[in-house]
Motif scaffolding. Structure first.
Motif, mmCIF file in Angstrom:
data_model
loop_
_atom_site.group_PDB
_atom_site.id
_atom_site.type_symbol
_atom_site.label_atom_id
_atom_site.label_comp_id
_atom_site.label_asym_id
_atom_site.label_seq_id
_atom_site.Cartn_x
_atom_site.Cartn_y
_atom_site.Cartn_z
ATOM 1 N N ARG A 1 -3.570 2.832 -11.487
ATOM 2 C CA ARG A 1 -4.889 3.211 -11.987
ATOM 3 C C ARG A 1 -5.913 3.225 -10.849
ATOM 4 N N ALA A 2 -5.837 2.225 -9.971
ATOM 5 C CA ALA A 2 -6.751 2.171 -8.829
ATOM 6 C C ALA A 2 -6.531 3.357 -7.895
ATOM 7 N N LEU A 3 -5.273 3.713 -7.680
ATOM 8 C CA LEU A 3 -4.967 4.868 -6.820
ATOM 9 C C LEU A 3 -5.485 6.163 -7.436
ATOM 10 N N GLN A 4 -5.331 6.311 -8.742
ATOM 11 C CA GLN A 4 -5.838 7.511 -9.413
ATOM 12 C C GLN A 4 -7.361 7.590 -9.326
ATOM 13 N N THR A 5 -8.011 6.474 -9.558
ATOM 14 C CA THR A 5 -9.471 6.431 -9.476
ATOM 15 C C THR A 5 -9.933 6.764 -8.072
ATOM 16 N N LEU B 1 -6.606 -2.927 -3.955
ATOM 17 C CA LEU B 1 -5.230 -2.545 -3.616
ATOM 18 C C LEU B 1 -4.601 -3.499 -2.601
ATOM 19 N N LEU B 2 -5.421 -4.193 -1.845
ATOM 20 C CA LEU B 2 -4.897 -5.154 -0.863
ATOM 21 C C LEU B 2 -4.445 -6.462 -1.505
ATOM 22 N N ARG B 3 -4.931 -6.730 -2.708
ATOM 23 C CA ARG B 3 -4.552 -7.968 -3.390
ATOM 24 C C ARG B 3 -3.083 -7.891 -3.796
ATOM 25 N N PRO B 4 -2.416 -9.025 -3.788
ATOM 26 C CA PRO B 4 -1.005 -9.009 -4.191
ATOM 27 C C PRO B 4 -0.858 -8.595 -5.648
ATOM 28 N N ASP B 5 0.203 -7.876 -5.923
ATOM 29 C CA ASP B 5 0.501 -7.429 -7.285
ATOM 30 C C ASP B 5 0.924 -8.622 -8.133
ATOM 31 N N ALA B 6 0.436 -8.694 -9.348
ATOM 32 C CA ALA B 6 0.784 -9.801 -10.242
ATOM 33 C C ALA B 6 2.246 -9.715 -10.691
ATOM 34 N N ALA B 7 2.800 -8.498 -10.738
ATOM 35 C CA ALA B 7 4.178 -8.313 -11.195
ATOM 36 C C ALA B 7 5.198 -8.720 -10.135
ATOM 37 N N VAL B 8 4.777 -8.713 -8.880
ATOM 38 C CA VAL B 8 5.698 -9.053 -7.797
ATOM 39 C C VAL B 8 5.723 -10.571 -7.644
ATOM 40 N N PRO B 9 6.921 -11.176 -7.660
ATOM 41 C CA PRO B 9 6.986 -12.635 -7.503
ATOM 42 C C PRO B 9 6.521 -13.046 -6.110
ATOM 43 N N ARG B 10 5.791 -14.119 -6.073
ATOM 44 C CA ARG B 10 5.266 -14.612 -4.802
ATOM 45 C C ARG B 10 6.307 -15.475 -4.116
ATOM 46 N N GLY B 11 6.292 -15.443 -2.820
ATOM 47 C CA GLY B 11 7.251 -16.245 -2.047
ATOM 48 C C GLY B 11 6.748 -17.647 -1.860
ATOM 49 N N CYS C 1 -13.992 1.883 -0.947
ATOM 50 C CA CYS C 1 -13.687 0.632 -0.247
ATOM 51 C C CYS C 1 -13.417 -0.504 -1.220
ATOM 52 N N GLU C 2 -14.181 -0.584 -2.312
ATOM 53 C CA GLU C 2 -13.950 -1.616 -3.320
ATOM 54 C C GLU C 2 -12.569 -1.452 -3.952
ATOM 55 N N LEU C 3 -12.188 -0.207 -4.243
ATOM 56 C CA LEU C 3 -10.847 0.034 -4.794
ATOM 57 C C LEU C 3 -9.770 -0.367 -3.785
ATOM 58 N N ASN C 4 -9.996 -0.053 -2.513
ATOM 59 C CA ASN C 4 -9.028 -0.429 -1.485
ATOM 60 C C ASN C 4 -8.921 -1.950 -1.344
ATOM 61 N N HIS C 5 -10.035 -2.667 -1.561
ATOM 62 C CA HIS C 5 -9.976 -4.133 -1.557
ATOM 63 C C HIS C 5 -9.045 -4.610 -2.676
#
Length: 115
Positions: free
Chosen positions: A5-9, A99-109, A93-97
């Protein structure tokens, strides 16, 4: 999902960027100039309306440009184009910020639990 959604926006915003050479940074001021003597209009206290474009630079330097009355509408339009472009860039720039945050669906190490 949030990333898509962020990429589309972001792509929509990029598509709407006012890409034009008619950009101008600064502020348009209206001033009243009064002559010290010899001008009946100034003697009545009316003065002369003038428009000035003021642009600030790093280090506190300021430049001022006199703007002829017939070009004031054009200068206002160019200033508006600059502001629209700046607002769009800030939104991207706000959208890119985000996008830099880790994805919630991806397990963290993190640490693994030991049994």
């Amino acid at each position: 999902m949030i990333r898509d959604r962020a990429l589309q926006t972001r792509e929509k915003l990029v598509g709407k960027l006012p890409v034009t050479g008619e950009l101008l940074r600064g502020s348009l001021l209206e001033r009243t100039v009064r002559h010290k003597s010899g001008c009946p209009k100034c003697a009545r206290g009316e003065g002369h309306q003038v428009h000035v474009l003021t642009v600030s630079y790093a280090g506190g330097r300021v430049r001022q440009f006199s703007v002829r009355r017939e070009r004031v509408a054009e200068v206002r339009r160019w200033l508006e184009n600059y502001q629209k472009l700046k607002d769009a860039i800030e939104a991207i720039c706000e959208l890119n910020h985000d996008l830099l945050r880790p994805d919630a669906a991806v397990p963290r190490g993190g640490r693994k639990k030991r049994d």
